[in-house]
Design an enzyme around this catalytic site. Structure first.
Site, PDB file in Angstrom:
ATOM      1  N   TYR A  16       0.776  -1.156   0.099  1.00 27.40           N
ATOM      2  CA  TYR A  16      -0.049  -0.110   0.180  1.00 27.40           C
ATOM      3  C   TYR A  16       0.861   1.303  -0.109  1.00 27.40           C
ATOM      4  O   TYR A  16       1.383   1.632   0.975  1.00 27.40           O
ATOM      5  CB  TYR A  16      -0.734  -0.195   1.330  1.00 27.40           C
ATOM      6  CG  TYR A  16      -2.011   0.973   1.344  1.00 27.40           C
ATOM      7  CD1 TYR A  16      -3.199   0.872   0.956  1.00 27.40           C
ATOM      8  CD2 TYR A  16      -1.650   2.097   2.353  1.00 27.40           C
ATOM      9  CE1 TYR A  16      -4.106   1.737   1.184  1.00 27.40           C
ATOM     10  CE2 TYR A  16      -2.572   2.878   2.538  1.00 27.40           C
ATOM     11  CZ  TYR A  16      -3.919   2.818   1.885  1.00 27.40           C
ATOM     12  OH  TYR A  16      -4.981   3.600   2.422  1.00 27.40           O
ATOM     13  N   LYS A  44      -0.429  -1.261  -4.327  1.00 28.68           N
ATOM     14  CA  LYS A  44      -1.469  -0.292  -4.779  1.00 28.68           C
ATOM     15  C   LYS A  44      -0.600   1.034  -4.908  1.00 28.68           C
ATOM     16  O   LYS A  44      -0.187   1.485  -3.835  1.00 28.68           O
ATOM     17  CB  LYS A  44      -2.621  -0.079  -3.669  1.00 28.68           C
ATOM     18  CG  LYS A  44      -3.403   1.229  -3.580  1.00 28.68           C
ATOM     19  CD  LYS A  44      -4.420   0.981  -2.458  1.00 28.68           C
ATOM     20  CE  LYS A  44      -5.348   2.205  -2.510  1.00 28.68           C
ATOM     21  NZ  LYS A  44      -6.248   2.524  -1.510  1.00 28.68           N
TER      22      LYS A  44
END
Length: 174
Positions: A16, A44
Site C-alpha cells: 500500500y 497499490k
C-alpha cells in the site's frame, strides 16, 4: 517491515503506497526488492504520478501486479499496464468505475477519458475530507446506509454537503 510480515504470515499481500495518508512514500526500488518475495503479489500505487507508475510497471514486469489507488488517474495507469484500481469512488459508483477500468484495460482511451471526466466531480467530492467520511455521507444520501459515523471519524462538515450532493446529483446517484 514488509519482508518480515511476508515471511511470517502465509497469505498473499498487496503493498500500500499512499503517501498522502501514510506520510511515507515507498520508493519504486523498494517495491522491486519486495517483488521477489513470493507472497507479496501486488502494490497499490496511490501516488497519482503516472510517469512514476509507468516506471514502476517497467521495473516490476510480471513479478508483481500494480493497481492504481488514485481514482482521478486510474484509467491512465491501467492504460499503461496496471491490473486495475483499488478505488474510493467505486464505493458510491461501482458500475461506472468498473466500466472505466474495463475501457482502460481494453485500451479504449477516448471513452475511458470521457467517462473519467464525467466521474471527476465524484472523485473530487470523495476527498473533500478524509476517506471514508465523504463516502459514508454519500452512501447515506443514496439510501444505502443509515446516517451516522463511529469515532474516531466525524460527520462530514456541513460546508461540504453541497459539493457532495451536487456530485451525486450530476452522476444521477440521487
Amino acid at each position: 517491515h514488509h519482508k518480515k510480515i511476508a515471511e511470517t504470515v502465509d497469505i498473499d499481500q498487496i503493498l500500500y503506497n499512499v503517501p498522502g495518508r501514510t506520510a511515507v512514500d515507498m520508493a519504486n526500488a523498494t517495491a522491486s526488492r519486495l517483488a521477489d518475495i513470493p507472497n507479496i503479489i501486488g502494490i497499490k500505487d496511490a501516488t497519482g504520478d503516472i510517469g512514476r507508475g509507468v516506471e514502476l510497471l517497467a521495473l516490476l514486469g510480471e513479478r508483481m501486479a500494480v493497481y492504481s489507488g488514485d481514482d482521478p488517474t486510474a484509467y491512465q495507469l491501467i492504460l499503461a499496464g496496471a491490473k486495475g484500481n483499488i478505488s474510493v469512488t467505486a464505493n458510491v459508483d461501482p458500475q461506472n468505475m468498473s466500466r472505466l477500468c474495463k475501457l482502460a484495460a481494453e485500451g479504449n482511451t477516448a471513452e475511458a477519458k470521457a467517462l473519467n471526466d464525467m466521474l471527476m466531480p465524484i472523485h473530487d467530492a470523495m476527498f473533500v475530507e478524509s476517506n471514508p467520511i465523504p463516502v459514508k455521507y454519500a452512501l447515506s444520501r443514496m439510501g444505502l446506509i443509515s446516517s451516522g459515523i463511529r469515532l474516531p471519524l466525524t460527520s462530514l462538515a456541513a460546508e461540504f454537503h453541497g459539493q457532495v450532493d451536487s456530485a451525486l446529483i450530476a452522476a444521477e446517484l440521487i
